[in-house]
Design an enzyme around this catalytic site. Structure first.
Site, short mmCIF file in Angstrom:
data_model
loop_
_atom_site.label_atom_id
_atom_site.label_comp_id
_atom_site.label_asym_id
_atom_site.label_seq_id
_atom_site.Cartn_x
_atom_site.Cartn_y
_atom_site.Cartn_z
N SER A 158 82.63 34.28 -79.16
CA SER A 158 82.61 34.61 -80.32
C SER A 158 81.76 32.98 -80.91
CB SER A 158 83.81 33.67 -81.12
OG SER A 158 84.60 34.26 -80.99
N THR A 163 76.99 39.84 -83.22
CA THR A 163 76.04 40.88 -83.84
C THR A 163 75.06 40.64 -84.91
OG1 THR A 163 78.85 40.13 -84.85
CG2 THR A 163 77.29 40.95 -86.44
N ASN A 209 85.92 30.05 -82.97
CA ASN A 209 84.34 30.79 -83.70
C ASN A 209 85.33 30.66 -85.34
OD1 ASN A 209 82.50 31.93 -85.02
ND2 ASN A 209 82.59 33.74 -83.63
N SER A 213 84.94 38.44 -83.49
CA SER A 213 84.85 39.73 -84.45
C SER A 213 86.47 39.93 -83.65
CB SER A 213 84.22 40.64 -83.73
OG SER A 213 83.31 40.50 -84.79
N GLY A 437 84.46 39.02 -76.14
CA GLY A 437 83.95 38.47 -74.76
C GLY A 437 85.30 37.98 -73.67
N GLU A 439 88.15 35.51 -72.46
CA GLU A 439 89.29 34.15 -73.45
C GLU A 439 89.53 33.68 -72.41
OE1 GLU A 439 88.81 36.32 -78.07
OE2 GLU A 439 90.92 35.34 -77.02
#
Length: 1528
Positions: A158, A163, A209, A213, A437, A439
Site C-alpha cells: 500500500s 494505482t 496506507n 485497496s 501485496g 503483508e
C-alpha cells in the site's frame, strides 16, 4: 557471497548493518573465515566472509538501467543501484524485463507527457530509459504481432503507487490504440472515472496506507483486429469481506461508511445516522478520521463520480440506503430468550436499529428478526423452526452484513462495466492487474493469511516466468543450462491449499463443526504439519502458527480465523431480501434454484477466496505476463527519502530478490565481449596482442585465470556466482603492481626534479654575480658616452642658432615680395569674376525669357489638343449612351456644363497667363534699365578713382616749381565735370526709382485681382470635380446595364487584337493623356483610328466562324494539355507559370464573374502532385505555383478598390468584400510585354487588375497548393533522413581488441573510421541531392531556405530527444562522434552558401550545446552559472539536469558535474515545477508553414516574362498569337 579467494585486504565490500541494511567498507584484515572491515561511517566491524559481498568500484556513477548488467548481482548491489537512480529522479529500473517503479511522492509531469509517449511508441524494449510506457508498448506489440492476449501485473504494498502506475499504463494503451470518444469520453477516461467509486467501496485504511485497496482489480482493455481499443471491463477479485464486520486498531472499515456519516445533514437525518463511534462495525478501532482528508468533501466527490459512470439518482439513493442499513444491522445485539438456546433483541436500542434496518431495506421487521434469530429445518415429515442462541444470531447478523456488502460491491462493478462498454467480439486484450501485496504486521489475522496466499500464487507464476526468461536467454546465447536447478514455492502452496490436508481445508472443516474453537483448530494444525519445513509452531503460544513464505516468516494469530472464515448462505436471508419492496435490494438477491440452495448451504470465505484465486490464475496463465513491481521508498510518504531497510523488505516481498536468487542459481553475471575485454583485458595482454576474435580472447583470459564453470555465448560471457569477484581481485592485484611501478617511477622523477632545481639555483646565483660585475663596467662606459654627448649637443646648438637668425631674415624678405605679387593677382581676378557674373546674368535672362514663351505656347497647344480629344471621347460616350433615355439627356446637360466650364476655365487661365506675362515683361524692362544705370554709375566711379590716382602720380613725378599750378587747375576742372555728371546720374536714378515704385504698386494691385480670380477658378474647378463625380456615377450605372454584353465584347477583342483596342485599353490611354504624358506619337494615331474600330468589329462579326464560347473552350483545353507537360524553364523562369499568367491576363479571366479555367488549372496541379514521393515533380510545381502566385499577388486587386478617378469604395460588409480585403495590396514592378498589344514603350510596369471573385478564389487555392507542396517536399526529406538520424545519435561500438592489435589492422581501422561517419555522410548526401533538385527546378531561394531551416530544426529535435532518452548516448566518446557528424553538416551549410542554407545551422543550437557539454573536460570544476549561461544558454534546467545525471565517460573515466551543481539544479526544478509552464525536457517538432504570400512577394525579385517563348503545342495556334515575343 565472499570467499577467501575473491576477498583480500584492500577489497571494497558490503556488510550488513542494522540501521542501513547494508553499508560499504574496506577490508583491513582477514582472520581465517572472518574479516575486519572499516565502514564508510567510521566504524570497525568484524563479519564472516560468507556474509560479505564484494562492491563494484567501477559501477557507473548514475547506476545502471538494467540490474542484470550489474557486475555483482546481489542484494546490496541491487539496493545501491536503486538508491543511486532514485536520487537522480530515475524512478524506473529494469531487472531483465521486470520493471521496478519507486514512488517519487512528487509530480514528474515530464515523464508522462505526449512527447514521452511518442518517443516510446514502437521503440525496442531496453533501447530507451526504463519506463512504464516501455512495458505497455511491449505488451501491445506482442498482442498485435502474436495475436495473443497479454497481462501486466502491477504489485506492491500500500502506498507504493500501484494505482498511479495502472493509470499511466491505461493512458499509454489509449494513446496506442485510441478510438473516437464515446459521448465525449474515451475508454481510458471512463475506467479512470470509475476509480473514485471503487475506492469508496473497496478501499480502507490499513496500518501502512490510508487508502489501501482491499480487493484485486483486473482491468481488461479489449482490442479489435486492427489494434484499436474496442471496449474494457473491470474484474474484481478477492474482496476482503470480513472487514465489514471486524476491524483491528488502528485500521478503518471501508471508506463508504465514514463518507455516509459525514454526508449533509438531511442525508444523515433521513438514514438516522450519527457519529461513527456509535456504530459497532466502526467503533472496533479508535481511528475514525484521516489526516488531511475530508470525508464530507469525498462524499460529494463520490456522488459526482457516480453521476459520471451512469448511476442514476434513484440508484445512488438505494446504494446509500443499503450502506446505512449495514451500519444499523451491526448495532442489533441479541440476548437469551425465554426458551432454551433462543435469542431476542437485547434492548430498545437494538429494536430501533432493527426497525431502521427493515425500513432501509424495505422489508418486514418481524421477518428480519426471525431471519436473524431462527433457522428453518426441512424434514420429510414437517418444517421445523429452530431458534438460535445469541452467539449464533450475531454470526447470522454478520453473515447477512457481509453478503449484502459483497453483492452491493459486485453490483457496482457490473454497473461500471455496463457504463464503459464491452466488446464481445474482441479477439485480444491487455489486462492490468492491480492487487494488494505481501503483508506482514505485528498482528496478522485471517486477512493477511488470504493476502499472502494470493501473493504466493502470484510469486509462483512470477518465478516460472523469470525462469522461463532465463531459459530463453540461455537458449538465445546457445549455452548449456541443463544442470541448473529451479527453486519453487510449491511446498508452501501445498501447505495452504492442498487437499485433503491443507490449512484452508482444515479451516473449513473446523467451521462446519459448531463446537470447534480456534484452540482446537490450532492443535489440528500442529498435529498435521509438525514435520513440515515451512510450518513452525511458536514456543510461547498455543494458538499462533508461523508460515515460512517466500518473503520471510509470518506469525499468524488464529483467534478469529473461524469467525472470519464463516460465510453461510442462509435461505431465510435470501427469501427475506428477495421479497423486498425496494427493486434495488431485491435485485441484489435474485431467486436461486432450490437445487443449488441445498447444495451450497455452507460456504466459507477461504474456499471462495481459493476459487476466485484459481480463476485469476487461469486468466493470467492464458496471457503473456509482464511485471511491474512498485516500491514505497519511505513510510513518511515524502520525496527524496530512501529507507534502505524498508525498500529491501519490499524487494523481498515483491519477489525481486527471489528472481535474483533464480538468476544466481545460473549465471548472475553477464558481460558483452567488448565490455569484458575492456575491463579484464589487462589480465592477459597476449590475448589482445594476437590476431584473435573477441570470443576467443575472452576464453583465453578466463582460461589463463583458471576459472571453471563459465559459459561463452554468442555475444556475452556468462559467469557463475563469485567468479566476477575473483576476476576483480586478480585485476586489483595487477593494477596494484602497476601502481607500485608508477610510484617508483614518480619517486625517481621527484628526486631528479629536486636535483635539477638545485643545479638551476646554483647557476642562477653565479649569473647574478657576473651580472653585477658587468653592470659596474657598463656604468663607467655610460658616463664617458654621456660626456661626449653633452659636448656634441652644445656645438650643435650654437651652429643652429646662427643658422636660424639668417633663415628668419631671408624669410621676412620673401614674405614681403610674395604678398605684393599676390595682391596684384587678386585685383585682376576680382575684376575678371565681376565681368563673368554680369555676362552670366544677361545670358540667363535671355534664355529664361525664350523658355517661358516656349512653355506657354506648349501648354496652350496641349490644352487645346487634350480638349479636342476629350470632346471626341465625349461624343463617343454620347453615342454609346443613346439607348439609355433619360440618362442621356442628363448626361448631355452635364457635358454642356462641363464644356462651358472648361471653356471658362481655359479663358481664365489664358487671361491670367497674359497678365502675368505683361507684368513680367514690364518688371524685366525696369530692372534692365536700373541695372544699366547702376553700371554707368560704377564705371564713372571707377574712372574717377583712376583719374585721382593718375593725378597723384603726376604730382609726384613733376618738377616741384614749374608744373605745379597747371596740374592742379586741370584736375579741379575734371573733378567738377565729373561731379556734375554724377549729380545728373543721381537725379536720373531717383526718377527711375519713382517709376519703379509706381510699377510695384500697380503689380500689387494686379496680383490682388489675380488672387481673387484664382479663388473663383478654384471654386469653378470644385464644381467641375463634382460634375465629374456625378458623371462617373452615371457611367457606372451605364456599365451595369451593359454588363450582360461585356463577355461577348471581351471575346470579340480577343478574336481581333490587331484591329481594335479594348475599352479597358482606351481608358488606360485616356488617363495617360489626361496626365500629360505621351510615350509615342503613334498613340495619337491609334486614338484617331478608334472610330474605325467599330466598323472593323462589325466586319468581324459578319464573317462565318465558330461561336466565341466554343473557341474559348478550345483555347482553354489546349492550354491545360500544354501545362500538363513538363515545359521546363527559360532563364530561371518557369515557362508554365508565365504562359498561364499571360493567357489569363489576355483572356481577361480575372475580370469575369464566371469561368471554369481556374478550376481546371487547379485540378491539373493537384493531379500532377498526386505522386508524393517524386521530389523532382513536386519541386517543379512548387517553382511554377510560387511564381504564378507572385505574379497574381503583384497584379490583382479586389474589385471596388480606388482607381485613377476618385470614386467611393464599395462596402466590405458582404462575404465577397471581406474575402477580397485580404488580397488587396500595392503591386510591385512586374515587367510584361505582349505581342501586338496596344501598350507602347516595350516592357512596362503592369497595371493593377480589378479581380472578381473567381480570380480571388483561384489565388487563395493557389496559395493553399504552394503550402501543401512545400509541406510534402519537407516531409519527404524528413522521411528520408529519419532512419539515418536513429543511427547517428550513437557511435557504433568498436572492439577494443581490434584497436590494440597493432599496425596489421591499420587498413581495417581506416575503413572502420570511414564506416563510423557513413551515416552522417548519408544525411549530407541526401541534403545535397535534395538541394540540387530544388536548384534544378529553380525553386525560389526563399523557399529553399525555409525548407532547410525546418529540416535542420527536425534534425535538432530528433537528435536532442534521443540523447535525453538514452543513457548510452550521453558518453564522452559518443559526444565526439556526434560532434564530428555535426561538423559534416556545418561543412554542407558552408558549401550550400547563405543563399540556400540561410540560418539552418543555427537551428542545431540545442544538440550543439549538449554535445559541447559532453566533450568538455573538467566538468566538476564548472559552476551552474557557467554551464547555464556560458556553455549551454539555450538548454533548460531540466535538460541540463538530465544530461548531467546521465553522463558517463567511457574514454577517460572522468566524472560529471559536482554534487553541488546537481543539488542546485534540483532546487531550480522544484521551483519551476510550481509554475504553470510545462516541465517537459523534450523538444517539439514544428510542422507549420513558416511563410505567407507577402513574405514570398517581398523576397522574390521582379520577373520579366516578355521574352518567354511559348511551347510548340500552342505556338502554331492562331488563338495564342499574343504569346509570341514582339520583334523590335
Amino acid at each position: 557471497m565472499g570467499t577467501p579467494v575473491n576477498i583480500i585486504v584492500g577489497s571494497h565490500v558490503w556488510v550488513e548493518d542494522t540501521a542501513l541494511a547494508w553499508i560499504d567498507g574496506l577490508v583491513t584484515k582477514i582472520n581465517g573465515a572472518e574479516a575486519e572491515i572499516q565502514t564508510s561511517n567510521g566504524k570497525k566491524v568484524v563479519a564472516k566472509l560468507s556474509n560479505v559481498y564484494p562492491k563494484d568500484m567501477e559501477a557507473p556513477a548514475g547506476g545502471v538501467d538494467d540490474m542484470t548488467k550489474l557486475s555483482y548481482l546481489h542484494e546490496p548491489g541491487v539496493l545501491q543501484n536503486l538508491k543511486t537512480r532514485y536520487e537522480l529522479n530515475e524512478i524506473y529500473t529494469y531487472t531483465g524485463n521486470i520493471l521496478i517503479a519507486i514512488n517519487p511522492f512528487q509530480r514528474l509531469p515530464h515523464l508522462y507527457d505526449a512527447h514521452m509517449m511518442q518517443q516510446y511508441k514502437g521503440a525496442p524494449f531496453g533501447e530507451l530509459n526504463p519506463h512504464v510506457f516501455a512495458v505497455a508498448d511491449v505488451a501491445f506489440r506482442a498482442m498485435i504481432n502474436e495475436r495473443k492476449s497479454n497481462s501486466i501485473l502491477v504489485s506492491g504494498e500500500s502506498g507504493a503507487g500501484k494505482t498511479e502506475t495502472t493509470k499511466m499504463l491505461m493512458r499509454y494503451l489509449a494513446f496506442l490504440g485510441g478510438r473516437a470518444a464515446t459521448e465525449g469520453r474515451t475508454v481510458e477516461q471512463q475506467v479512470l472515472e470509475s476509480n473514485p467509486v471503487l475506492e469508496a467501496f473497496g478501499n480502507a485504511k490499513t496500518v501502512r496506507n490510508n487508502n489501501s485497496s482491499r480487493f484485486g482489480k483486473f482491468v481488461e482493455i479489449q482490442f479489435d483486429k486492427h489494434g484499436r481499443i474496442s471496449g474494457a471491463a473491470i474484474r474484481t477479485y478477492l474482496l476482503e469481506r470480513s472487514r465489514v464486520c471486524q476491524i483491528s486498531d488502528p485500521e478503518r472499515n471501508y471508506h463508504c461508511f465514514y463518507l455516509l456519516c459525514a454526508a449533509p445533514q438531511e442525508e444523515i437525518e433521513k438514514y438516522k445516522l450519527g457519529n461513527p463511534k456509535s456504530f459497532h462495525y466502526l467503533n472496533q478501532s479508535s481511528c475514525y478520521e484521516l489526516v488531511g482528508v475530508s470525508d464530507a468533501r469525498d462524499y460529494l466527490a463520490t456522488r459526482r463520480a457516480m453521476d459520471i459512470v451512469g448511476i442514476s439518482e434513484k440508484e445512488q439513493e438505494a446504494i446509500f440506503r443499503v450502506v446505512a442499513s449495514i451500519l444499523h444491522l451491526g448495532n442489533i445485539d441479541f440476548t437469551k430468550g425465554k426458551e432454551i438456546d433462543s435469542s431476542v433483541t437485547k434492548d430498545d436500542k437494538s429494536k430501533f436499529h432493527l426497525k431502521m434496518t427493515a425500513e432501509l431495506l424495505m422489508c418486514d421487521p418481524v421477518g428480519l428478526e426471525d431471519a436473524l434469530c431462527k433457522r428453518v429445518m426441512i424434514t420429510p415429515e414437517e418444517v421445523i423452526k429452530r431458534s438460535l442462541d445469541p452467539l449464533s444470531a450475531a454470526v447470522s447478523r454478520d453473515g447477512l452484513a457481509k453478503t449484502i456488502y459483497s453483492r452491493l460491491f459486485d453490483w457496482l462493478v457490473d454497473k461500471i462495466n455496463v457504463s464503459i462498454g464491452q466488446d464481445p467480439n474482441s479477439k485480444s486484450l491487455i489486462g492490468v492487474l492491480d492487487i494488494y501485496g505481501f503483508e506482514s504486521f505485528k498482528h496478522n489475522s485471517f486477512e493477511q493469511f488470504c493476502i499472502n496466499f494470493t501473493n504466493e500464487k502470484l510469486q509462483q507464476h512470477f518465478n516460472q516466468h523469470v525462469f522461463k526468461m532465463e531459459q530463453e536467454e540461455y537458449n538465445k546465447e546457445e549455452i548449456d543450462w541443463s544442470y541448473i536447478e529451479f527453486v519453487d514455492n510449491q511446498d508452501v502452496l501445498d501447505l495452504i491449499e492442498k487437499k485433503p490436508g491443507g490449512i484452508v481445508v482444515l479451516l473449513d472443516e473446523a467451521c462446519m463443526f459448531p463446537k470447534s474453537t480456534h484452540e482446537t483448530f490450532a492443535n489440528k494444525l500442529y498435529q498435521t504439519f509438525k514435520n513440515h519445513k515451512r510450518f513452525i509452531k511458536p514456543k510461547l503460544s498455543r494458538t499462533d502458527f508461523t508460515i515460512s513464505h517466500y518473503a520471510g516468516e509470518v506469525l499468524y494469530q488464529s483467534d478469529q480465523f473461524l469467525d472470519k472464515n464463516k460465510d453461510y448462505v442462509v435461505p431465510e436471508h435470501q427469501d427475506l431480501l428477495g421479497a423486498s419492496k425496494c427493486s434495488f435490494v431485491a435485485g441484489l438477491f435474485p431467486h436461486i434454484p432450490e437445487e443449488s440452495t441445498k447444495s451450497s448451504k455452507f460456504s466459507s470465505i477461504g474456499s471462495r477466496f481459493k476459487l476466485q484465486l484459481q480463476q485469476l490464475m487461469e486468466t493470467l496463465n492464458a496471457t503473456e505476463p509482464h511485471y511491474i513491481r512498485c516500491v514505497k521508498p519511505n513510510n513518511l510518504l515524502r520525496p527524496a527519502i530512501f529507507e534502505n531497510a524498508n525498500v529491501m523488505q519490499q524487494l523481498r516481498c515483491g519477489g525481486v530478490l527471489e528472481a535474483i536468487r533464480i538468476s544466481c542459481a545460473g549465471y548472475p553475471t553477464r558481460r558483452a565481449f567488448f565490455e569484458f575485454i575492456n575491463r579484464f583485458g589487462l589480465l592477459a595482454p597476449e590475448a589482445l596482442e594476437g590476431n584473435y576474435d573477441e570470443k576467443v580472447a575472452c576464453r583465453k583470459i578466463l582460461e589463463k585465470k583458471g576459472l571453471k564453470g563459465f559459459q561463452i555465448g554468442k555475444t556475452k560471457v556468462f559467469l557463475r556466482a563469485g567468479q566476477m569477484a575473483e576476476l576483480d581481485a586478480r585485476r586489483t592485484e595487477v593494477l596494484s603492481n602497476a601502481a607500485k611501478g608508477i610510484q617508483r617511477r614518480i619517486r625517481t622523477h621527484n628526486a631528479r626534479k629536486q636535483f635539477l632545481a638545485l643545479r638551476k639555483a646554483t647557476i642562477y646565483v653565479q649569473s647574478l654575480w657576473r651580472g653585477r660585475l658587468a653592470c659596474k663596467l657598463y656604468e663607467r662606459m655610460k658616463r664617458v658616452a654621456a660626456a661626449m654627448k653633452i659636448q656634441k649637443n652644445t656645438r650643435r646648438y650654437q651652429a643652429r642658432k646662427a643658422y636660424s637668425k639668417l633663415w628668419f631674415s631671408v624669410l621676412v624678405l620673401q614674405t614681403g615680395l610674395r604678398a605684393m605679387y599676390t595682391r596684384k593677382e587678386f585685383r585682376f581676378r576680382k575684376q575678371t569674376k565681376a565681368a563673368i557674373i554680369i555676362q552670366a546674368h544677361w545670358r540667363y535672362h535671355r534664355a529664361s525669357s525664350y523658355y517661358n514663351k516656349l512653355k506657354r505656347g506648349s501648354i496652350v497647344t496641349q490644352c487645346r489638343w487634350r480638349g479636342r480629344i476629350a470632346r471626341r471621347e465625349l461624343r463617343k460616350l454620347k453615342m454609346a449612351a443613346r439607348e439609355t433615355g433619360a440618362l442621356k439627356e442628363a448626361k448631355d446637360k452635364l457635358e454642356k456644363q462641363v464644356e462651358e466650364l472648361t471653356w471658362r476655365v481655359q479663358l481664365e487661365k489664358r487671361l491670367r497667363t497674359d497678365l502675368e506675362e505683361a507684368k513680367a515683361k514690364e518688371i524685366a524692362k525696369m530692372q534692365n534699365s536700373l541695372q544699366a544705370m547702376q553700371n554707368k554709375v560704377d564705371e564713372t566711379n571707377a574712372l574717377l578713382v583712376k583719374e585721382r590716382e593718375a593725378a597723384k602720380k603726376a604730382i609726384e613725378e613733376a618738377p616741384p616749381v614749374i608744373k605745379e599750378t597747371p596740374v592742379i587747375v586741370e584736375d579741379t576742372k575734371k573733378i567738377e565735370s565729373l561731379t556734375a555728371e554724377v549729380e545728373s546720374l543721381k537725379a536720373l536714378l531717383q526718377s527711375e526709382k519713382e517709376k519703379t515704385d509706381d510699377l510695384e504698386k500697380k503689380y500689387a494691385g494686379s496680383q490682388e485681382s489675380g488672387d481673387e480670380k484664382s479663388k473663383k477658378l478654384e471654386e469653378t474647378e470644385k464644381k467641375v470635380h463634382q460634375l465629374q463625380e456625378s458623371l462617373s456615377r452615371l457611367e457606372e450605372k451605364l456599365t451595369n446595364l451593359e454588363s450582360e454584353n461585356k463577355v461577348l465584347r471581351q471575346q470579340a477583342v480577343s478574336m481581333a487584337p490587331n484591329k481594335f483596342l479594348s475599352g479597358r485599353s482606351r481608358s488606360i490611354l485616356q488617363r495617360g493623356s489626361e496626365s500629360g504624358h505621351f510615350g509615342d506619337p503613334k498613340a495619337a494615331l491609334d486614338l484617331h483610328s478608334v472610330s474605325l474600330n467599330q466598323r472593323d468589329l462589325s466586319e468581324v462579326e459578319e464573317k462565318p466562324q465558330k461561336s466565341l464560347n466554343e473557341k474559348q473552350q478550345e483555347n482553354q483545353e489546349l492550354l491545360i494539355r500544354c501545362i500538363a507537360q513538363h515545359l521546363g524553364f527559360t532563364g530561371g523562369r518557369p515557362i508554365a507559370a508565365c504562359i498561364i499568367y499571360k493567357c489569363l491576363l489576355h483572356w481577361r479571366s480575372f475580370e469575369v464573374e464566371r469561368t471554369s479555367v481556374f478550376d481546371r488549372i487547379i485540378q491539373t496541379i493537384g493531379h500532377a502532385i498526386e505522386t508524393q514521393d517524386n521530389n523532382n515533380v513536386l519541386a517543379y510545381w512548387l517553382s511554377n505555383a510560387s511564381t504564378l502566385l507572385l505574379l497574381l499577388q503583384r497584379t490583382l486587386k479586389a474589385s471596388g478598390a480606388a482607381g485613377m478617378a476618385p470614386q467611393r469604395r464599395r462596402s466590405s460588409s458582404t462575404l465577397f468584400g471581406r474575402m477580397t480585403q485580404s488580397f488587396r495590396g500595392t503591386p510591385q514592378g512586374v515587367n510584361l510585354s505582349f505581342a501586338n498589344s496596344g501598350l507602347t514603350g516595350g516592357a512596362e510596369t503592369l497595371r493593377q487588375v480589378e479581380a472578381k471573385y473567381p480570380a480571388l478564389l483561384f489565388k487563395q487555392q493557389l496559395t493553399a497548393y504552394v503550402e501543401k507542396i512545400y509541406g510534402m517536399i519537407r516531409d519527404n526529406l524528413k522521411k528520408e533522413i529519419s532512419p539515418l538520424l536513429g543511427l547517428c545519435i550513437q557511435a557504433p561500438r568498436t572492439s577494443r581488441a581490434s584497436l590494440v592489435k597493432g599496425s596489421s589492422r591499420s587498413v581495417a581501422n581506416t575503413a572502420a573510421q570511414q564506416a563510423l561517419i557513413a551515416h552522417w555522410q548519408g544525411i549530407v548526401k541526401s541534403l545535397g541531392n535534395f538541394l540540387n533538385t530544388l536548384k534544378a527546378n529553380h525553386v525560389p531561394p526563399f523557399l529553399v531556405r525555409k525548407v532547410f531551416t525546418q529540416i535542420f530544426s527536425f534534425i535538432n529535435v530528433q537528435l536532442f530527444n534521443s540523447l535525453l532518452l538514452r543513457r548510452e548516448c550521453c558518453s564522452f566518446s559518443n559526444g565526439e562522434y556526434v560532434k564530428a557528424g555535426l561538423a559534416e553538416l556545418e561543412h554542407w551549410c558552408y558549401k550550400a552558401t547563405d543563399e540556400y542554407a540561410g540560418s539552418a545551422w543555427d537551428e542545431l543550437k540545442h544538440i550543439r550545446q549538449a554535445i559541447g557539454f559532453l566533450v568538455i573536460h573538467q566538468k566538476p570544476k564548472k559552476t551552474l552559472d557557467e554551464i547555464s549561461h556560458d556553455l549551454c544558454p539555450v538548454l533548460s534546467i531540466q535538460q541540463l539536469y538530465r544530461i548531467s545525471t546521465m553522463y558517463w565517460d567511457d574514454k577517460y573515466g572522468t566524472h560529471s558535474v559536482s554534487s553541488d551543481v546537481i543539488s542546485n539544479m534540483r532546487v531550480l526544478m522544484t521551483e519551476d515545477s510550481n509554475n504553470a509552464v510545462s516541465n517537459s525536457f523534450l523538444l517539439d517538432d514544428d510542422s507549420s508553414i513558416p511563410f505567407s504570400v507577402d513574405d514570398i512577394s517581398k523576397s522574390m525579385e521582379q520577373i520579366d516574362i516578355s521574352d518567354i517563348e511559348p511551347p510548340p503545342l500552342i505556338r502554331e495556334n492562331s488563338g495564342f498569337g499574343f504569346l509570341l515575343p514582339r520583334s523590335d
